[in-house]
Design an enzyme around this catalytic site. Structure first.
Site, PDB file in Angstrom:
ATOM      1  CD  GLU A 286      37.222  43.416  32.132  1.00  0.00           C
ATOM      2  OE1 GLU A 286      37.983  44.406  32.137  1.00  0.00           O
ATOM      3  OE2 GLU A 286      36.713  42.988  31.081  1.00  0.00           O
ATOM      4  CB  CYS A 320      42.780  46.478  38.821  1.00  0.00           C
ATOM      5  SG  CYS A 320      41.112  47.075  38.995  1.00  0.00           S
TER       6      CYS A 320
END
Ligand code: NAD
Length: 529
Positions: A286, A320
């Site tokens: 990720e 993020c």
């Protein structure tokens, strides 16, 4: 059976008793700063000659914890130890494994403010951000525990007469868990718990910017009674020992969350088969984002401005999912600039131990320099600083919440992940143009659209290519179970952490087909002899 999953509520620090409890936790943690922590491999506590210090980003002379720098030999030993423990741990029942998660969640809940206080010191989270991180960690444990129980129930198969067929999910083996520093409790705990609740064993290599909070979680697991060697705690240089763990032939799976550069490096290295390796390694990576909020001409501008500013500057823009681009329809552009600047100027930057602080320091000196470099780049490429722009690295790594307007599509700060408190504002001709600009990136993590027109929102559902899309709300703040999380393209493998698919990644399905009656016939024959 556990009760139905519910998200852990956030703490209301306006209530004096909660604020007081947090202040007490901060005092406790302050008195424990600077301690030294070992590596823990197969239950053995090990110290090395070389050390690494974790420092407080908001108070750079303050050492939060001193850690060991694992050698390559110790990294190898950690994988071997996890491999050995796997031979027994794999045979424990799903319910027993899930129980460790429920017990750990209960301990975290009891020590909620203490864990948040560690994050406030180690990564400069504000009270609210740290509290959200702790709540999310509790959620992951409660959610994955329940998920494991669900997967352990029989899986539906088409019936075939004369056969008794089953499909069971079995673990993979040794999982290298490599988390980032920005959700140092939630993401680290979520990845670790998912790995061992599914029957795998773990080499946990926390980020060198947030090892203390990882160690505190490791202690919670020990307190919950998790057997030695199921999780091995290994600090050290990511580049040095990270490669060793990734390359090791007995590593089966690498669960990574972090930057695109390191994720791609791990993916590439993991593809190489080493001597003695008998499987293809699995990688879940990720990675970063260049998340955008689109503001359409018919949007509620106050809501949109509030959403943009919260998503851009929460935890100093170091999420993020942070909004690093606001793409605004030309017809509302000037009005939106005013509203965004006005809200940004109200942000109170400072000491994260002070409950009134909204924003604090960025993680380290390297980030401080890189982010300042991006602000300069934004200006040199024609951007206009609307708010902030200044920084002060004396006491800690403080950068003002910075808004740069008139950024052109394709400009560096419109394309590259900055991972700091810098918001680029881009003017779009219309909604078509806004969607085009939003999608013109290698990433695809989160995005949001503010519009009063259902047709525009529906179009975003089809065309805005991100793993997590938000409509008329900000693009940060995913909740476990509610918003399974993961991105497209260079944002990663879209593992959807906190969703029903996540644990599958940590297991493989085994089918056994048994002819009905064969066992009883044999028994009858034997009985007749
Ligand atoms: P990073 O890539 O620098 O580090 C991540 C982890 O990898 C750390 O534990 C680090 O020590 C380790 N590492 C470094 N070199 C390694 C190597 N050669 N082999 C193995 N491991 C190695 O990222 P970071 O600065 O910790 O985190 C910020 C990044 O994470 C941002 O790009 C952010 O967008 C991303 N992120 C993504 C998500 C998501 O869900 N997509 C969530 C949080 C953060």
């Amino acid at each position: 059976m556990p009760t139905e999953f519910r998200n852990e509520p956030f703490t209301d620090f306006n209530k004096e008793e909660n604020a007081q409890a947090m202040r007490a936790a901060l005092e406790k943690v302050k008195s424990e700063l600077g301690r030294e922590y070992p590596l823990v491999i197969g239950g053995e506590r090990i110290n090395t000659d070389a050390k690494l210090d974790s420092i407080n980003p908001a108070n750079r002379t303050q050492v939060v914890g001193r850690f060991q720098k694992a050698t390559k030999e110790l990294a190898n030993r950690a994988v071997e130890s996890a491999y050995e423990t796997f031979q027994t741990w794999r045979n424990t029942g799903a319910a027993e494994r899930a129980e460790f998660l429920f017990k750990s969640a209960a301990i975290l809940r009891e020590r909620k403010h203490e864990l948040s206080a560690w994050m406030i010191h180690e990564v400069a989270k504000t009270w609210a951000e740290a509290d959200g991180d702790t709540a999310e960690a509790i959620d992951f444990l409660e959610f994955y525990g329940r998920e494991m129980l669900r997967y352990a129930e029989g899986q539906p198969l088409v019936k075939l007469e004369g056969e008794d067929n089953r499909m069971d999910y079995v673990p993979l083996g040794v999982v290298a868990v490599i988390p980032p520093w920005n959700f140092p409790l939630a993401i680290m705990a979520g990845m670790t718990a998912a790995a061992f609740v599914t029957g795998n064993t773990v080499v946990l290599k926390p980020s060198s910017d947030a090892p203390t909070i990882a160690y505190k979680f490791f202690e919670v697991l020990e307190e919950a009674g998790l057997p030695a060697g199921v999780v091995n705690f290994m600090t050290g240089s990511g580049a040095e020992v990270g490669d060793v763990v990734v390359d090791h032939p007995k590593t089966r799976f690498i669960a990574f969350t972090g930057s695109k550069e390191i994720g791609l490096r791990i993916n590439e290295r993991a593809a190489k088969v080493h001597e003695g390796q008998i499987w293809i390694k699995r990688v879940v990576a990720e990675m970063g984002g260049k998340d955008a909020i689109i503001v359409a001409d018919d949007a509620n501008l106050d809501d949109a401005a509030t959403g943009v500013v919260q998503a851009a500057f929460g935890f100093q823009g170091q999420k993020c999912s942070a909004c690093s681009r606001a793409i605004i329809d030309a017809s509302v552009y000037d009005e939106m600039l005013e509203k965004i600047a006005e809200r940004t100027e109200k942000i109170k930057t400072g000491d994260p131990t002070d409950g009134a602080t909204n924003m604090s320091a960025v993680i380290n000196e390297k980030a401080f320099k890189t982010i300042n470099g991006y602000i300069e780049k934004g200006k040199s490429e024609g951007g206009r600083v609307l708010a902030g722009g200044g920084s002060d690295g004396e006491q800690g790594f403080f950068i003002e919440p910075t808004v740069i307007a008139d950024v052109k599509p394709g400009a560096t700060i419109e394309q590259e992940e900055i991972f700091g408190p810098v918001l680029a504002i881009i003017k779009a001709d219309d909604y078509d143009d806004a969607l085009k600009i939003a999608n013109d990136t290698q990433y695809g993590l989160t995005g949001a659209v503010y519009s009063a027109d259902e047709a525009k929102l529906e179009r975003a559902r089809r065309e805005f290519h991100v793993g997590n899309l938000y409509l008329n709300r900000k693009c940060t703040g995913a909740l476990v179970g509610v918003h399974p999380f993961g991105g497209f393209n260079m944002s990663g493998t879209d593992s959807k952490a906190g969703g029903r698919d996540y644990l599958l990644l940590f297991m493989q399905a085994k089918v056994s087909a048994e002819k009905v009656g064969a066992t009883s016939k044999l028994a009858e024959k034997r009985a007749a002899i």
